[in-house]
Structures are given as structure tokens and as C-alpha cells.
Write a protein that holds these residues in place. Structure first.
Motif, PDB file in Angstrom:
ATOM      1  N   LYS A   7     -36.770   4.803 -73.304  1.00  0.00           N
ATOM      2  CA  LYS A   7     -36.266   3.998 -72.192  1.00  0.00           C
ATOM      3  C   LYS A   7     -35.019   3.207 -72.560  1.00  0.00           C
ATOM      4  N   THR A   8     -35.018   2.585 -73.738  1.00  0.00           N
ATOM      5  CA  THR A   8     -33.910   1.726 -74.140  1.00  0.00           C
ATOM      6  C   THR A   8     -33.519   2.029 -75.581  1.00  0.00           C
ATOM      7  N   ASN A  42     -48.000   5.166 -70.922  1.00  0.00           N
ATOM      8  CA  ASN A  42     -47.178   4.279 -70.083  1.00  0.00           C
ATOM      9  C   ASN A  42     -46.653   3.056 -70.829  1.00  0.00           C
ATOM     10  N   PRO A  82     -38.064  10.935 -74.560  1.00  0.00           N
ATOM     11  CA  PRO A  82     -38.179  10.033 -73.401  1.00  0.00           C
ATOM     12  C   PRO A  82     -38.143   8.560 -73.814  1.00  0.00           C
ATOM     13  N   TYR A 101     -43.611   1.152 -72.829  1.00  0.00           N
ATOM     14  CA  TYR A 101     -42.149   1.139 -72.707  1.00  0.00           C
ATOM     15  C   TYR A 101     -41.562   1.385 -74.098  1.00  0.00           C
ATOM     16  N   VAL A 138     -45.522   7.270 -74.614  1.00  0.00           N
ATOM     17  CA  VAL A 138     -44.998   7.591 -73.280  1.00  0.00           C
ATOM     18  C   VAL A 138     -46.151   7.974 -72.355  1.00  0.00           C
TER      19      VAL A 138
END
Length: 219
Positions: free
Chosen positions: A133-134, A109, A131, A111, A106
Motif C-alpha cells: 500500500k505505501t 486485510n 500488493p 495495511y 494482505v
């Protein structure tokens, strides 16, 4: 865009989700009577698998379907509460080294994706502070806000994981050569082979052989 893809059971979570789910249902103060129905339904495929006449993939698929069938009258709210109870038991068994890697991705940066055969509501409950994302998991269907246990589930495992990953990333330009994937079992191989940096996490024997032969990182 670089991605970092994490398996759940045996990887981000150090134990096996399904065993915990079975124990939770069996010992639940309100719903334990449902365990008998579940147990009756899973025994034929389980015995067939042990006798090597029924594929492991199908056995896992049948087991997940049988578990949902045992919860057939649950509303969406009741199911999410039930999975929340299970999630509360899981936090102490998250793999700290893998969690640290996730946080590092994370910060870099990347994903971050979680891909697992576990039920999606459970994955959301147990990782709500991370954290990610998907999240791709086995979706629970509903009919008039009641669990739809009759429609066959799309159990996320093996090559289906890569299909779902590619669907989720459609339209993005992915730097696969500099992306990462983490898994613990041979069934994770299709996902591990997608990326330039595959990591075998406490791998089972068959995956360990592959990882050692290909000089992959082993955690």
C-alpha cells in the motif's frame, strides 16, 4: 487498522541493495565512467567509518548522496530506466518466506508498508508486482526534470523511519498492539518497537541478542 511494516535490505530482499547498485554502475556499458567519481566521493567517509571516527549513519548518508551525484545529468526517465535495470537483477533474490508473510498480511486485510533507505524509484520498480500500500524510501529530487544531486537527501534510516511511518499513517487509528514489523538489523529497532509483533528476519548479531532477550519471533 492493523499494519505490517517491512524493511527491504536483508529482509524482503535477501541481499544488500547498495552493493548491487555499485556493481551495476561499475560494469554498466554506458555509464561505467561515472563510477570513478562515485568511488572518489565515498572513500573518505568509508575509511573514516572503518577507523571508527565517522558514524555509520553519516557514512551511509554520504554514500547515497555520492551515488546520486554520479548520476547528476540523468533525466527522471533515464533514472527510472537505470533503476529498472537494477530491479531486474533483484527478483531472484527476494526472500520467499518474507514474501509469503507479506501476501498473508494482505489476505488478512493488514495495511502493508515498505520502509527502506533505498531510493524510492528502485523500491517501486522491484516491488511492482507486490500488493504494497505505501512505500517509504529515500526520495530523489529533480530540478527541471534533471536529477538534483546538490540538495541534501533525506536518507531514510534509524529513527527517521518511525517519523515517516507516523506521518504516512496520520489520521488513521492504528491497532499497534496487533500490528507487525519485520527487520534484520539493530537500526530497525525503532520500527520493531512500534508494534506488538516484531519479527527479526535473519537478524544480525546485535538485533538477535535483543530478539532473544525479548522473546521475539526470529525467522
Amino acid at each position: 487498522m492493523r499494519v505490517a511494516i517491512f524493511d527491504f535490505d536483508g529482509t524482503l530482499y535477501s541481499k544488500e541493495t547498495f552493493q548491487l547498485m555499485m556493481n551495476h554502475l561499475k560494469n554498466h556499458p554506458t555509464h561505467s565512467k561515472r563510477y570513478r567519481q562515485f568511488y572518489r566521493n565515498i572513500m573518505p567517509p568509508y575509511i573514516g567509518h572503518k577507523l571508527k571516527i565517522y558514524p555509520e549513519r553519516k557514512m551511509r548518508e554520504r554514500s547515497v548522496q555520492a551515488y546520486l551525484s554520479a548520476l547528476e545529468t540523468f533525466t527522471k526517465v533515464e533514472l527510472e530506466q537505470f533503476f529498472g535495470e537494477i530491479a531486474d537483477q533483484m527478483h531472484d533474490d527476494m526472500n520467499p518466506n518474507v514474501v509469503d508473510r507479506l501476501q498473508a498480511h494482505v489476505a488478512n486485510n493488514d495495511y502493508v508498508m515498505l520502509v527502506s533507505g533505498a531510493f524510492t524509484p528502485l523500491l517501486h520498480a522491484v516491488t511492482k508486482t507486490l500488493p504494497i500500500k505505501t512505500i517509504i524510501g529515500t526520495e530523489v529530487l529533480y530540478n527541471n526534470n534533471i536529477v538534483d544531486h546538490r540538495t541534501p537527501l533525506s536518507h531514510i534510516q534509524g529513527p527517521l523511519k518511525t517519523i515517516k511511518i507516523e506521518e504516512a499513517l496520520e489520521g488513521w487509528e492504528i491497532d499497534w498492539a496487533n500490528s507487525y514489523a519485520y527487520g534484520d538489523s539493530y537500526s530497525d529497532l525503532p520500527v520493531l518497537e512500534l508494534v506488538g509483533h516484531p519479527i527479526a528476519v535473519q537478524p544480525k548479531a546485535d538485533l538477535r541478542k535483543v530478539a532473544e532477550k525479548r522473546n521475539w519471533e526470529i525467522m
